[in-house]
Enzyme design. Structure first.
Site, PDB file in Angstrom:
ATOM      1  N   SER A   1       0.855  -1.178   0.000  1.00  0.00           N
ATOM      2  CA  SER A   1       0.000   0.000   0.000  1.00  0.00           C
ATOM      3  C   SER A   1       0.896   1.235   0.000  1.00  0.00           C
ATOM      4  O   SER A   1       1.944   1.271  -0.663  1.00  0.00           O
ATOM      5  CB  SER A   1      -0.924  -0.050   1.216  1.00  0.00           C
TER       6      SER A   1
ATOM      7  N   LYS B   1      -5.485   3.128  -2.633  1.00  0.00           N
ATOM      8  CA  LYS B   1      -4.713   2.575  -1.509  1.00  0.00           C
ATOM      9  C   LYS B   1      -5.584   2.481  -0.249  1.00  0.00           C
ATOM     10  O   LYS B   1      -5.437   1.553   0.540  1.00  0.00           O
ATOM     11  CB  LYS B   1      -3.463   3.423  -1.240  1.00  0.00           C
TER      12      LYS B   1
ATOM     13  N   TYR C   1      -5.027   7.684  -6.713  1.00  0.00           N
ATOM     14  CA  TYR C   1      -4.035   6.792  -6.088  1.00  0.00           C
ATOM     15  C   TYR C   1      -4.371   6.617  -4.596  1.00  0.00           C
ATOM     16  O   TYR C   1      -4.396   5.499  -4.090  1.00  0.00           O
ATOM     17  CB  TYR C   1      -2.640   7.400  -6.283  1.00  0.00           C
TER      18      TYR C   1
HETATM   19  N1  LIG Z   1       7.958   4.496  -4.943  1.00  0.00           N
HETATM   20  C1  LIG Z   1       7.332   4.964  -3.888  1.00  0.00           C
HETATM   21  O1  LIG Z   1       7.667   6.038  -3.348  1.00  0.00           O
HETATM   22  C2  LIG Z   1       6.215   4.202  -3.244  1.00  0.00           C
HETATM   23  C3  LIG Z   1       5.724   4.685  -2.028  1.00  0.00           C
HETATM   24  C4  LIG Z   1       4.687   3.992  -1.406  1.00  0.00           C
HETATM   25  C5  LIG Z   1       4.164   2.868  -2.013  1.00  0.00           C
HETATM   26  N2  LIG Z   1       4.648   2.433  -3.200  1.00  0.00           N
HETATM   27  C6  LIG Z   1       4.043   1.230  -3.772  1.00  0.00           C
HETATM   28  O2  LIG Z   1       5.069   0.294  -4.061  1.00  0.00           O
HETATM   29  C7  LIG Z   1       4.621  -0.569  -5.117  1.00  0.00           C
HETATM   30  C8  LIG Z   1       5.698  -0.680  -6.193  1.00  0.00           C
HETATM   31  O3  LIG Z   1       5.871   0.583  -6.819  1.00  0.00           O
HETATM   32  P1  LIG Z   1       7.267   1.097  -7.372  1.00  0.00           P
HETATM   33  O4  LIG Z   1       7.519   2.383  -6.713  1.00  0.00           O
HETATM   34  O5  LIG Z   1       8.299   0.013  -7.361  1.00  0.00           O
HETATM   35  O6  LIG Z   1       6.843   1.462  -8.869  1.00  0.00           O
HETATM   36  P2  LIG Z   1       7.361   0.894 -10.268  1.00  0.00           P
HETATM   37  O7  LIG Z   1       6.669   1.671 -11.321  1.00  0.00           O
HETATM   38  O8  LIG Z   1       8.853   0.858 -10.293  1.00  0.00           O
HETATM   39  O9  LIG Z   1       6.797  -0.599 -10.233  1.00  0.00           O
HETATM   40  C9  LIG Z   1       5.455  -0.925 -10.513  1.00  0.00           C
HETATM   41  C10 LIG Z   1       5.473  -2.135 -11.444  1.00  0.00           C
HETATM   42  O10 LIG Z   1       4.117  -2.533 -11.672  1.00  0.00           O
HETATM   43  C11 LIG Z   1       4.026  -2.878 -13.059  1.00  0.00           C
HETATM   44  N3  LIG Z   1       2.639  -2.781 -13.505  1.00  0.00           N
HETATM   45  C12 LIG Z   1       1.949  -1.638 -13.800  1.00  0.00           C
HETATM   46  N4  LIG Z   1       0.721  -1.946 -14.229  1.00  0.00           N
HETATM   47  C13 LIG Z   1       0.621  -3.307 -14.190  1.00  0.00           C
HETATM   48  C14 LIG Z   1      -0.408  -4.219 -14.516  1.00  0.00           C
HETATM   49  N5  LIG Z   1      -1.609  -3.793 -14.996  1.00  0.00           N
HETATM   50  N6  LIG Z   1      -0.174  -5.545 -14.370  1.00  0.00           N
HETATM   51  C15 LIG Z   1       1.027  -5.985 -13.923  1.00  0.00           C
HETATM   52  N7  LIG Z   1       2.046  -5.158 -13.602  1.00  0.00           N
HETATM   53  C16 LIG Z   1       1.839  -3.832 -13.743  1.00  0.00           C
HETATM   54  C17 LIG Z   1       4.927  -1.897 -13.764  1.00  0.00           C
HETATM   55  O11 LIG Z   1       5.288  -2.342 -15.067  1.00  0.00           O
HETATM   56  C18 LIG Z   1       6.100  -1.802 -12.810  1.00  0.00           C
HETATM   57  O12 LIG Z   1       7.116  -2.738 -13.130  1.00  0.00           O
HETATM   58  C19 LIG Z   1       3.300   0.027  -5.610  1.00  0.00           C
HETATM   59  O13 LIG Z   1       2.215  -0.667  -5.026  1.00  0.00           O
HETATM   60  C20 LIG Z   1       3.340   1.451  -5.093  1.00  0.00           C
HETATM   61  O14 LIG Z   1       2.061   2.002  -4.934  1.00  0.00           O
HETATM   62  C21 LIG Z   1       5.665   3.080  -3.824  1.00  0.00           C
END
Ligand SMILES: NC(=O)c1ccc[n+]([C@@H]2O[C@H](COP(=O)([O-])OP(=O)(O)OC[C@H]3O[C@@H](n4cnc5c(N)ncnc54)[C@H](O)[C@@H]3O)[C@@H](O)[C@H]2O)c1
Length: 262
Positions: A146, A164, A160
């Site tokens: 999340s 979440k 978003y």
């Molecule tokens: N980066 C941050 O600051 C942060 C903060 C809090 C939470 N998050 C959460 O962490 C998780 C990972 O995010 P991240 O930051 O590594 O982003 P990211 O964009 O690097 O990774 C997300 C991945 O999901 C894949 N994806 C997108 N749509 C898809 C679909 N329909 N089916 C299958 N795969 C799909 C993308 O290709 C990508 O590889 C997410 O749930 C995000 O909400 C991230």
């Protein structure tokens, strides 16, 4: 030095595995001896280049391309985990998208995409995994990635934040009904990560990084590895009595909010 291979014998299904946090989760799980069924929407060639670059290849790693907002992708993922490795012990719903936009400009398409991928995608993989775990009469763990914004509103991220927030309630409802099957359901809620979705935004607009830092009491942005270690901790037997709750790891972001810090 850690005791290695604490996830030996465990099969982990992970969505969004090619992203920064997904790859960190996969590397940590592989280091600990888990077998991995990895999914992303990226084409196989592109995904394998990324995953192999991280040492994620070999007999214990399977990659399946597919859109997680479609139910058949979850069925294929769990089906392959059972067919190739014999079980699906831990399921991590991590795939997500973010398209920042002022509330007045959010269109139906972007709204639907956030809900389809970030919320419904976790519903599909969570339900499919839980059905397999219950059928196998084996305990299981479901973990959704999340964000601290599941509880805190943030400008330009309405869709978003809503997705979440819905994910948090999904995990709680699942945990309530699945306890009798010895299946736990929890969330990991990171703060600002210097990678992935916010990493991309920080690179595009460095002022955003500066603004973000202002509201982190611990004074630094977290890493993808810190998220992966939190997920790993939930996979351990020491977390077996935790369910329906959030592992909040946000450096204290959610503790306070001041309008002038925006
Ligand atoms: N980066 C941050 O600051 C942060 C903060 C809090 C939470 N998050 C959460 O962490 C998780 C990972 O995010 P991240 O930051 O590594 O982003 P990211 O964009 O690097 O990774 C997300 C991945 O999901 C894949 N994806 C997108 N749509 C898809 C679909 N329909 N089916 C299958 N795969 C799909 C993308 O290709 C990508 O590889 C997410 O749930 C995000 O909400 C991230």
């Amino acid at each position: 030095m850690t005791n290695s291979r604490r996830l030996k014998g465990k099969v982990i299904v992970l969505t969004g595995a090619c992203g920064d946090i997904g790859r960190a989760i996969a590397r940590t799980a592989a280091r600990e001896g888990a077998k991995l069924v990895l999914n992303d929407i990226l084409p196989v060639k592109e995904a394998k280049a990324l995953l192999c670059g991280d040492g994620l290849s070999g007999r214990k790693v399977l990659y399946l391309q597919g859109d997680i907002s479609r139910q058949e992708t979850s069925e294929r993922l769990i089906g392959k985990a059972l067919e190739k490795f014999g079980s699906a012990d831990i399921c991590v719903g991590n795939a997500a998208v973010v398209e920042p936009a002022p509330f007045l400009e959010v269109d139906r398409q972007s709204w639907a995409k956030h809900l389809d991928v970030n919320l419904t995608g976790c519903f599909y993989i969570g339900q499919t995994a839980a059905r397999a775990m219950a059928k196998a009469k084996a305990s299981g763990k479901i973990i959704f990635i999340s964000s601290w914004v599941q509880d805190v509103s943030w400008a330009n991220l309405t869709a978003y934040c809503v997705a979440k927030s819905g994910l948090k309630m999904l995990a709680k409802c699942m945990a309530l009904e699945l306890g009798r099957y010895k299946i736990t359901v929890n969330l990991v809620a990171p703060g600002f990560v210097d990678a992935g979705l916010s990493g991309k935004m920080f690179r595009k607009n460095p002022a955003l990084r500066k603004d973000a830092l202002k509201i982190v009491p611990l004074g630094r942005i977290m890493t993808a590895i810190q998220v992966a270690e939190a997920v790993f901790e939930l996979c351990l037997p020491s977390a077996d009595y935790m369910t329906g709750t959030t592992y909040l790891i946000d450096g204290g972001n959610s503790l306070f909010f001041r309008e002038e810090d925006r």
